[in-house]
Write a protein that holds these residues in place. Structure first.
Motif, short mmCIF file in Angstrom:
data_model
loop_
_atom_site.label_atom_id
_atom_site.label_comp_id
_atom_site.label_asym_id
_atom_site.label_seq_id
_atom_site.Cartn_x
_atom_site.Cartn_y
_atom_site.Cartn_z
N ILE A 30 0.84 -1.20 0.00
CA ILE A 30 0.00 0.00 0.00
C ILE A 30 0.88 1.25 0.00
O ILE A 30 0.59 2.23 -0.71
CB ILE A 30 -0.97 0.00 1.20
CG1 ILE A 30 -1.80 -1.30 1.23
CG2 ILE A 30 -1.86 1.24 1.18
CD1 ILE A 30 -2.53 -1.65 -0.06
N ASN A 34 0.74 4.15 -2.82
CA ASN A 34 0.58 5.57 -2.45
C ASN A 34 1.70 6.41 -3.06
O ASN A 34 1.43 7.46 -3.65
CB ASN A 34 0.55 5.72 -0.93
CG ASN A 34 -0.75 5.25 -0.32
OD1 ASN A 34 -1.75 5.02 -1.01
ND2 ASN A 34 -0.74 5.09 1.00
N TYR A 58 9.05 4.83 -4.59
CA TYR A 58 8.34 3.63 -5.06
C TYR A 58 9.30 2.61 -5.65
O TYR A 58 9.07 1.40 -5.50
CB TYR A 58 7.15 3.96 -5.96
CG TYR A 58 7.40 4.39 -7.38
CD1 TYR A 58 7.88 3.52 -8.34
CD2 TYR A 58 7.07 5.68 -7.79
CE1 TYR A 58 8.06 3.92 -9.65
CE2 TYR A 58 7.25 6.09 -9.09
CZ TYR A 58 7.75 5.21 -10.03
OH TYR A 58 7.93 5.60 -11.33
N GLU A 94 -5.00 3.58 1.92
CA GLU A 94 -4.84 4.15 0.60
C GLU A 94 -4.94 5.67 0.66
O GLU A 94 -5.79 6.21 1.36
CB GLU A 94 -5.95 3.66 -0.33
CG GLU A 94 -5.88 2.20 -0.67
CD GLU A 94 -7.07 1.79 -1.53
OE1 GLU A 94 -8.23 2.08 -1.15
OE2 GLU A 94 -6.82 1.18 -2.58
N ALA A 95 -4.09 6.32 -0.09
CA ALA A 95 -4.13 7.78 -0.22
C ALA A 95 -4.56 8.06 -1.65
O ALA A 95 -3.83 7.78 -2.59
CB ALA A 95 -2.76 8.37 0.08
N LYS A 96 -5.74 8.61 -1.80
CA LYS A 96 -6.33 8.76 -3.13
C LYS A 96 -6.37 10.23 -3.56
O LYS A 96 -6.75 11.09 -2.77
CB LYS A 96 -7.75 8.18 -3.10
CG LYS A 96 -8.41 8.11 -4.44
CD LYS A 96 -9.74 7.38 -4.33
CE LYS A 96 -10.41 7.33 -5.69
NZ LYS A 96 -11.70 6.63 -5.60
N ALA A 104 1.16 15.02 0.56
CA ALA A 104 1.78 13.76 0.13
C ALA A 104 2.94 13.37 1.05
O ALA A 104 3.06 12.21 1.47
CB ALA A 104 2.25 13.87 -1.32
N GLN A 107 1.69 12.09 4.25
CA GLN A 107 1.22 10.70 4.10
C GLN A 107 2.39 9.71 4.11
O GLN A 107 2.28 8.62 4.67
CB GLN A 107 0.40 10.54 2.82
CG GLN A 107 -0.97 11.15 2.88
CD GLN A 107 -1.87 10.45 3.87
OE1 GLN A 107 -1.91 9.23 3.95
NE2 GLN A 107 -2.59 11.24 4.66
N GLY A 111 3.05 6.67 6.75
CA GLY A 111 3.41 5.30 6.36
C GLY A 111 4.58 4.78 7.17
O GLY A 111 4.58 3.63 7.65
#
Length: 158
Positions: A30, A34, A58, A94-96, A104, A107, A111
């Motif tokens: 996840i 994100n 990522y 989830e960050a949508k 961001a 977030q 995490g």
């Protein structure tokens, strides 16, 4: 007398480690998604800087996901491999549709608030089980993430 797995570790301890590693795997999946979304959707003044930083995140997460899954296999168990499993187990949410850089980065830090304690728990468990392979992975992850937390916190407080 303890029953040993194929790499000479106690099977019961390896099972507990594998279950905790699967929790880490679910959270990393996840976290990865994100970071990928932040990379794609980031806008604003710091676009170029954050776009690259989220790509680094990522890509690093993808490597860690593979390492964690392979460690579970090495211990003799099966890594989770469906998003349903990940969503059910992950504490990272989830960050949508986040395109604001500050939001961001916040977030990302949220995490790490989940990942770091899991990794520390795994570090302790693996130390108690003489599982040097898992121990080394967690030690490396913790060291890297402590520095990233400092850097992202400095970005937000700058």
């Amino acid at each position: 007398m303890a029953t040993l797995n194929q790499i000479g570790l106690d099977k019961n301890a390896s099972k507990a480690l594998s279950e905790k590693l699967n929790q880490l795997l679910a959270n990393y999946q996840i976290f990865y998604m994100n970071a990928r979304g932040f990379h794609w959707n980031i806008k604003g003044e710091k676009f170029f800087e954050l776009h690259l930083k989220f790509e680094e995140l990522y890509n690093d997460s993808l490597i860690k996901i593979d390492e964690i899954a392979e460690r579970i296999l090495t211990l003799g168990f099966t890594p989770l491999h469906t998003y349903g499993d990940y969503m059910g187990l992950s504490k990272i949410k989830e960050a949508k549709n986040i395109s604001n850089g500050v939001e961001a980065v916040a977030q990302i830090l949220k995490g790490y608030e989940v990942l770091l304690p899991l990794e520390r728990e795994l570090l302790e468990m693996s130390g108690d089980s003489n599982d040097e392979g898992t121990n080394a992975l967690m030690s490396d992850y913790i060291r890297e993430q402590e520095k990233l937390i400092w850097m992202y916190t400095a970005y937000l407080n700058g």
